[in-house]
Design an enzyme around this catalytic site. Structure first.
Site, PDB file in Angstrom:
ATOM      1  N   SER A 298       0.748  -1.219  -0.134  1.00  0.00           N
ATOM      2  CA  SER A 298       0.246   0.134  -0.077  1.00  0.00           C
ATOM      3  C   SER A 298       0.763   1.261  -0.010  1.00  0.00           C
ATOM      4  CB  SER A 298      -0.871   0.059   1.183  1.00  0.00           C
ATOM      5  OG  SER A 298      -0.273  -0.287   2.366  1.00  0.00           O
ATOM      6  N   GLU A 299       2.164   1.288   0.188  1.00  0.00           N
ATOM      7  CA  GLU A 299       3.039   2.469   0.494  1.00  0.00           C
ATOM      8  C   GLU A 299       4.327   2.269   0.025  1.00  0.00           C
ATOM      9  OE1 GLU A 299       2.342   4.304   4.241  1.00  0.00           O
ATOM     10  OE2 GLU A 299       0.309   3.483   4.260  1.00  0.00           O
ATOM     11  N   LEU A 300       4.632   1.640  -1.046  1.00  0.00           N
ATOM     12  CA  LEU A 300       6.016   1.183  -1.401  1.00  0.00           C
ATOM     13  C   LEU A 300       6.906   2.262  -1.828  1.00  0.00           C
ATOM     14  CD1 LEU A 300       7.999  -1.094  -2.153  1.00  0.00           C
ATOM     15  CD2 LEU A 300       7.030  -1.215  -4.307  1.00  0.00           C
TER      16      LEU A 300
END
Ligand code: G3I
Length: 390
Positions: A298-300
Site C-alpha cells: 500500500s505504500e511502497l
C-alpha cells in the site's frame, strides 16, 4: 511465471515535454504510444540505458505489465494545479489506482463534531472517475491524523465513540455514492484503521483509551454497515521485517474471522530499506497471503540512505535499491494468488516529494526530482515481469 515480453520502445519524439535548450532529454519516462521495437527484457527489466547510469529509458508502463492495479499517491491540489502537467501525464501512463496521500485522512475531513469537509476527497474521486482510475481510501482512523478538536474532546467516552461511529458511517457512505459505468464505487476500498500495533503489542492511542482494546473491530463493523461492498483493509508498516508485529496482526485477523468482524484485506505498507528486510520479505508476503484476504502493498518506497551514511545517491546504492524494488514486485506477483492481489501502490512520484526527502537526504522513489526514470523503476518492471533478483 508471468513474463510478458512487451514490445515497445517509444519514440523520442513522444517524450514528455522534454525539449529544452539542450535538446530532448532521453532519460525521461515515456509518454505516447508504443512503436514496433522490441523490449530486450532479461535481467534489466527492459528499457534502454542512458548516459547517466542512475537513470534509464523505460519501455514498459507499470500498469501494462500486470493484471492487478498499480497505484500511486495524489492530492487534490496536484490534480488540479496547472504546473503539474508532467505529474498527471506520468500518473495516467503508469498507474490505474490512486490513494490520497493526506486529503482523505481524518484530520483533513472531520473538521468538527459531525461536521465534514470532503471537498478534496470529492475532487480526487471525480478525477478518478473521469480518468478511469480506482481510488483506495486512506485512512479512516490513524493515531497520527486526529483533528485538534477531537484530540481535546472532553465529553464522555460514550460521546466520543458516537462521534467516531458517525464519522465512519457518514464518510464511508458519502464516498460510496460516486459510481463508474458498471455501477461500482470509484472508492473501491478503505484503510479502515492504520497502525494499531506497536511491534507485537497494541499501541496506546486516543481511540483505545476511549473505546477499549477492541476498538478496531467496532470500526470495521461500522464501515461495513455503511457500505456492504467496499473492501475493508487493515494497514500497517514493518509487516515485512517485524515477525512479532506480523503475528499479532495475523492473530487479530483470525479473531475477526472467527467472530464475524468484517475485514477484506491487509495493507502491507512496505517502506523498505535498500538492504532490509531480506529473507523476511517473501516470508511475510506468503504469511499475509495465507490469511486468505486481499493483499495490498500500500505504500511502497525504498530508502537508499537509512543510515544517513551517504551524501548522494551512489551507483552501488541505486543498484541495491533497484534490486529491492525488483524483489517487492517479484514476490508480490509470484506469491500472492491472483484472486487476492489488490495491487501495489507506490508512495510518491519524485524523490523530492517523498515524506522521506528531508532536505535531500534520501532518494526513495522511482523518479528523480526532474521526473527522470531511475533504475529503481527498471527493478520494479523486472520484478513485475516475474524476474527474480539473481
Ligand atoms: O498541509 C499543511 C500545510 O498547510 C502546512 O503549512 C504544513 C506545515 O508543516 O504542513 C502541511 O501538512 C503536512 C502534510 O503532510 C502535507 O504536506 C503535515 O504537516 C505532515 O504531517 C503531513 O505528512 C504526511 C504524514 O503521512 C502525516 O499525515 C505525509 O505527507 C504522508 O506521506 C504520510 O503518509 C503516511 C501514511 O499516511 C501512513 N503510513 C506512513 C506514511 C509516511 O509517514
Amino acid at each position: 511465471m508471468k513474463v510478458r515480453k512487451i514490445i515497445a520502445i517509444l519514440a523520442i519524439a513522444a517524450l514528455v515535454s522534454c525539449e529544452d535548450d539542450d535538446g530532448p532529454d532521453t532519460s525521461r519516462i515515456i509518454v505516447g504510444g508504443p512503436t514496433d521495437s522490441v523490449d530486450p527484457g532479461g535481467e534489466t527489466g527492459g528499457g534502454e540505458t542512458t548516459d547517466d547510469p542512475l537513470l534509464y529509458n523505460a519501455t514498459e508502463y507499470l500498469k501494462d505489465i500486470v493484471n492487478f492495479p498499480m497505484g500511486n499517491i495524489v492530492s487534490a491540489a496536484k490534480l488540479s494545479n496547472s504546473s503539474q502537467d508532467e505529474f498527471r501525464e506520468v500518473l495516467g501512463n503508469e498507474y490505474n489506482s490512486i490513494t490520497a496521500e493526506n486529503d482523505m485522512k481524518m484530520a483533513s475531513m472531520y473538521v468538527g463534531p459531525d461536521d465534514y469537509n470532503w471537498s478534496d476527497g470529492d475532487e480526487i474521486v471525480d478525477y478518478a472517475k473521469a480518468n478511469g482510475l480506482r481510488v483506495h481510501g486512506h485512512a479512516l482512523v490513524w493515531h497520527s491524523s486526529i483533528p485538534g478538536w477531537l484530540n481535546s474532546f472532553d465529553g464522555t467516552d460514550e460521546e466520543f465513540e458516537t462521534l467516531i461511529e458517525n464519522y465512519i458511517k457518514e464518510t464511508v457512505a458519502h464516498f460510496a455514492e460516486v459510481k463508474d459505468d458498471n455501477g461500482n464505487s470509484i472508492v473501491a476500498s478503505w484503510d479502515v484503521v492504520n497502525e494499531i500495533w506497536d511491534g507485537p503489542v497494541l499501541r496506546g492511542t486516543l481511540f483505545r483509551e476511549k473505546m477499549g482494546d477492541d476498538y478496531a473491530s467496532k470500526l470495521f463493523t461500522w464501515a461495513r454497515e455503511a457500505d456492504a461492498d467496499v473492501k475493508l483493509f487493515y494497514n500497517d508498516y514493518n509487516i515485512a521485517g517485524e515477525p512479532g508485529k506480523r503475528n499479532s496482526i495475523i492473530n487479530m485477523v483470525s479473531d475477526f474471522q472467527a467472530n464475524n468482524v468484517p475485514i477484506d484485506g491487509i495493507g502491507m505498507q512496505m517502506h523498505l530499506n535498500h538492504n532490509w528486510p531480506t529473507d523476511d520479505l517473501p516470508l511475510s508476503i506468503e504469511q499475509i497471503a495465507g490469511t486468505g484476504l486481499l493483499v495490498h502493498i500500500s505504500e511502497l518506497d525504498v530508502k537508499a540512505n537509512y543510515g544517513d551514511d551517504v551524501t548522494e545517491l551512489t551507483q552501488e546504492r541505486a543498484e541495491e535499491q533497484e534490486d529491492q524494488y525488483q524483489r517487492a514486485g517479484y514476490y508480490y506477483t509470484e506469491l500472492v494468488p491472483e484472486a487476492q492481489q489488490h495491487g501495489i501502490t507506490i508512495w510518491g512520484f519524485r524523490d523530492s516529494e517523498s515524506w522521506l526527502y528531508d532536505g535531500g537526504n534520501d532518494w526513495p522513489l522511482l523518479y528523480d526530482n526532474e521526473f527522470n526514470t531511475k533504475i529503481a523503476h527498471r527493478g520494479l518492471v523486472a520484478g513485475l515481469n516475474g524476474e527474480a533478483v539473481e
